[in-house]
Design an enzyme around this catalytic site. Sequence first.
Site, PDB file in Angstrom:
ATOM      1  N   GLU A 171      47.921  13.769  63.504  1.00 24.21           N
ATOM      2  CA  GLU A 171      47.402  13.511  62.156  1.00 24.21           C
ATOM      3  C   GLU A 171      45.919  12.770  62.348  1.00 24.21           C
ATOM      4  O   GLU A 171      45.263  12.647  61.335  1.00 24.21           O
ATOM      5  CB  GLU A 171      48.216  12.105  61.538  1.00 24.21           C
ATOM      6  CG  GLU A 171      48.096  11.026  62.584  1.00 24.21           C
ATOM      7  CD  GLU A 171      49.198  11.056  63.574  1.00 24.21           C
ATOM      8  OE1 GLU A 171      49.091  10.274  64.548  1.00 24.21           O
ATOM      9  OE2 GLU A 171      50.216  12.188  63.515  1.00 24.21           O
ATOM     10  N   THR A 215      47.476   3.713  70.680  1.00 21.58           N
ATOM     11  CA  THR A 215      47.138   3.885  71.942  1.00 21.58           C
ATOM     12  C   THR A 215      46.441   5.347  71.880  1.00 21.58           C
ATOM     13  O   THR A 215      45.403   5.744  72.379  1.00 21.58           O
ATOM     14  CB  THR A 215      48.050   4.000  72.950  1.00 21.58           C
ATOM     15  OG1 THR A 215      49.340   4.645  72.640  1.00 21.58           O
ATOM     16  CG2 THR A 215      48.618   2.487  73.237  1.00 21.58           C
ATOM     17  N   ASP A 216      46.901   6.578  71.164  1.00 25.52           N
ATOM     18  CA  ASP A 216      46.330   7.647  71.038  1.00 25.52           C
ATOM     19  C   ASP A 216      44.842   7.787  70.215  1.00 25.52           C
ATOM     20  O   ASP A 216      44.102   8.680  70.672  1.00 25.52           O
ATOM     21  CB  ASP A 216      47.472   8.743  70.393  1.00 25.52           C
ATOM     22  CG  ASP A 216      48.503   9.080  71.524  1.00 25.52           C
ATOM     23  OD1 ASP A 216      48.366   8.639  72.809  1.00 25.52           O
ATOM     24  OD2 ASP A 216      49.241   9.870  70.911  1.00 25.52           O
ATOM     25  N   ALA A 245      54.908  12.337  65.451  1.00 24.02           N
ATOM     26  CA  ALA A 245      54.153  12.513  66.777  1.00 24.02           C
ATOM     27  C   ALA A 245      53.704  13.981  67.010  1.00 24.02           C
ATOM     28  O   ALA A 245      52.645  13.980  67.649  1.00 24.02           O
ATOM     29  CB  ALA A 245      55.117  12.015  67.830  1.00 24.02           C
ATOM     30  N   ILE A 286      52.485  16.108  64.842  1.00 24.04           N
ATOM     31  CA  ILE A 286      51.369  16.666  64.262  1.00 24.04           C
ATOM     32  C   ILE A 286      50.122  15.702  64.581  1.00 24.04           C
ATOM     33  O   ILE A 286      50.169  14.463  64.118  1.00 24.04           O
ATOM     34  CB  ILE A 286      51.478  16.469  62.473  1.00 24.04           C
ATOM     35  CG1 ILE A 286      52.785  17.446  62.281  1.00 24.04           C
ATOM     36  CG2 ILE A 286      50.456  16.743  62.059  1.00 24.04           C
ATOM     37  CD1 ILE A 286      52.513  18.947  62.236  1.00 24.04           C
ATOM     38  N   ASP A 339      14.395  35.354  57.280  1.00 28.12           N
ATOM     39  CA  ASP A 339      13.382  35.830  56.317  1.00 28.12           C
ATOM     40  C   ASP A 339      11.943  35.742  57.456  1.00 28.12           C
ATOM     41  O   ASP A 339      12.090  35.110  58.543  1.00 28.12           O
ATOM     42  CB  ASP A 339      13.099  35.060  55.165  1.00 28.12           C
ATOM     43  CG  ASP A 339      11.936  35.682  54.238  1.00 28.12           C
ATOM     44  OD1 ASP A 339      11.934  37.036  54.372  1.00 28.12           O
ATOM     45  OD2 ASP A 339      11.259  35.008  53.460  1.00 28.12           O
ATOM     46  N   GLU A 348      56.006  13.388  74.702  1.00 30.13           N
ATOM     47  CA  GLU A 348      56.893  12.487  74.011  1.00 30.13           C
ATOM     48  C   GLU A 348      58.083  13.255  73.414  1.00 30.13           C
ATOM     49  O   GLU A 348      59.134  12.941  73.682  1.00 30.13           O
ATOM     50  CB  GLU A 348      55.919  11.900  72.807  1.00 30.13           C
ATOM     51  CG  GLU A 348      54.933  10.803  73.263  1.00 30.13           C
ATOM     52  CD  GLU A 348      54.007  10.508  71.948  1.00 30.13           C
ATOM     53  OE1 GLU A 348      54.712  10.625  70.879  1.00 30.13           O
ATOM     54  OE2 GLU A 348      52.888  10.140  72.208  1.00 30.13           O
ATOM     55  N   ASN A 400      51.087   6.877  68.585  1.00 32.99           N
ATOM     56  CA  ASN A 400      50.369   7.743  67.689  1.00 32.99           C
ATOM     57  C   ASN A 400      49.288   7.098  66.933  1.00 32.99           C
ATOM     58  O   ASN A 400      48.261   7.528  66.677  1.00 32.99           O
ATOM     59  CB  ASN A 400      51.244   8.352  66.662  1.00 32.99           C
ATOM     60  CG  ASN A 400      51.876   9.674  67.528  1.00 32.99           C
ATOM     61  OD1 ASN A 400      51.284  10.713  67.639  1.00 32.99           O
ATOM     62  ND2 ASN A 400      52.948   9.699  68.297  1.00 32.99           N
ATOM     63  N   ASN A 450      51.606  14.369  72.912  1.00 34.19           N
ATOM     64  CA  ASN A 450      52.645  14.494  71.838  1.00 34.19           C
ATOM     65  C   ASN A 450      53.751  15.274  72.419  1.00 34.19           C
ATOM     66  O   ASN A 450      54.854  15.089  72.483  1.00 34.19           O
ATOM     67  CB  ASN A 450      52.232  14.877  70.471  1.00 34.19           C
ATOM     68  CG  ASN A 450      51.174  13.939  69.849  1.00 34.19           C
ATOM     69  OD1 ASN A 450      50.950  13.181  70.164  1.00 34.19           O
ATOM     70  ND2 ASN A 450      50.507  14.614  68.676  1.00 34.19           N
TER      71      ASN A 450
END
Length: 752
Positions: free
Chosen positions: A188, A620-621, A184, A186, A230, A592, A617, A589
């Site tokens: 990901e 729902t996230d 959770a 990290i 240039d 949590e 994770n 996170n």
Amino acid sequence: FREGRAVRARGAGGRMRRGVVRGLGGGEGGQRPAEGVVPGDIRLLESGDVVPAEGRGRSHELLAVKEAARTGESNQVEKQLDPLPADTPLAERSDMVFKGTLVSRGSARVLVTATGEQTELGKISRMTREAEKESTPLEKKLNQLSLRLIWLTLGLTVVIGLSGWLQGKDLLLMIETAIALAVAAIPEGLPIVATIALARGMLRLADKQVVIKKLEAVQTLGETGIICTDKTGTLTENQMAAHRLVHAGRSIHLDEAGPGLADADEEARRLLEVGLLCNNVQAGESLQGDPVEVALVELTQKLGWDVEAVRERYPELFERPFDTDSKMMATANELPEGGYRIHVKGALENVLDACAQIRTPDGTRSLTAEDEQHWSEQADALAAEGLRTLAFAYSDREDRPIEENVYEQLTFLGLVGFLDPPRHDVAPAIRTCREAGIKVVMVTGDHPQTARKIAEEVGLIDAETQDAKVVHSNHLRDLETISPEQEEALLDAIVFARVTPEQKLFLVDFYQAHHCVVGMTGDGVNDAPALKKADIGIAMGIRGTEAAKEVADVILEDDRFTSIELAIRQGRIIFENIREFVVYLLSSNLAEIISVAIASLTVLPLPLLPLQILYLNLVTDVFPALALGMNEGEKGLMNEPPRPSDEPILPRRLWLATIAYGLSITAAVIGMTLFADRYLLLEEAQVNNMAFYTLVLAQLLNVFNMPRHTASFWNNAVTRNPWVWGAILLCVLLPPMGYWVPVRPGALSLWP
């Protein structure tokens, strides 16, 4: 997939036919492959040929070469046979032809002196290979964030697992919980959201003719603090245009001239007739030939002249071609009313030497020494404005002229100054970049006066400060030897003139050493090393050479500098979306982790079990986070300065915001756990359910914390994003759906 399509598209366009050359090497004539050329060969060059190797002219007829791809010079270079000193600057070696340049006029026999990596083009190729590409800012920032999260996660999970076990909770459950919390902690989903956001940016920019070859290049554009551009073909049209007409009566800005010019000004009309009749360019849809002659034809067409009708009215008898000795060209034409007229154009000094009279509004009179001095000063003034000058004269004859006496007893008319004009859409784009805090610097191989003129035209420098902002390449030295005062002057400069490929590379290194994210635009072979070295290399798609396109990160298919502005805005939007996504996930996170930690350190039931943590994770996230990656960005994004190159994805203020949001969600979850456990006296499974659903709703509402504090609460990038509302609706429905999904027999069920 997007990167692959971009590279394949460029690869298909970059396939070049093998060149062939005409030669006399070894006593054999005819054609042979260009790769077979060796030093000592004699090669034949004609108009339209690409020079296959470096060489010195043995003989030629009116040879002129366009070397913009090598030097950045927009003018064609007149070649001569006389040897020059060994220390002659590269841009002034008019006795040599260089590999990869284009013969624009004439023909020549050339002795090959160098091939392969021994040529100037080969040296540039070697520098390109040796230039090391920096990691993109996004890659650096994601690596820094990942390292911090890894160590933070390891520490928290060990503490939570041990504390729960010491409190008497089941050891296997606490191990599973600690592992789930590690998952959770990290985010990901970050690589997925970042990739989708970047790929979406690639698609949107592709619709604007901007090809992105590497995903991270989109975001890097958003951090760009300096754009080194240039001049030729990027800020200018890469074609000569008549800019100023000067005769004895007046000075006329041709940009503002209209069809009535010839009727109101007899001297100007006569001068324009000379420019049109002493000219080899044929009228048509596409004008080909000497750039100055093309510019004269385009000018007369702009003024409403029928080119073919004028030429039919004055039939040509013969032409005396331009040559390097006389530095003039002449034609003899018949007059409708009878008689003949000689039309001459060429270098001012040579034309004045051939003139005996001068035409003025008051009539024709003798040319004096004072007149010659005056016109020399006029030519110097035009050159100081960055203009290339050409003188015009004529002579009326009763007898049929012969070639030997065309340069005798001429009447001087005046001068025309030519300029490679700036692109009309560049000035607004530069103004937008300036408002966004982005410094635009011109880096060109052109003459300082020419570069300064264009810089003034496009709004890079102001008339009052222009001298202080232009730096000649002579002042560019090794990075380790320049003084602090010189460093300050270079950082303050806006225009760098007469710059070589090595010096372009030096400037990129110089700016990067001062912690600037550098964007480099270019189209020539001479730009390739700097394009590769820069944080973001931007090549021109139409005028750009394949060498430039190969090493660039971004290709502007329409060659429009304004496309850079669109790409920078898209890059800033993408970074803001990635930043919002990271804050959203980390704060959710964190809630949590803290909720489980508090329960582990107390006698409260666990508000989350391992599978619930993974469900949050992975289900729902994910959808709200993906929706945040689709934000369109706030309206004032281009009015802000670029972020410092060393600013992390989450600076201190955003870490504090992340902690505040996480603690707020934690308060709601722990509050619901206490209420269900101590007040409602529910069973542990029911307490867990109530805490779980509370966390789901709190995390969904957390999406609305993501807009900046300066944005309206009701009208911002998040509330205007329909994907956010769809994600919230989906995630509200997903958890209850789990209630009706049957579980595997024998599995632990928390549902009543």
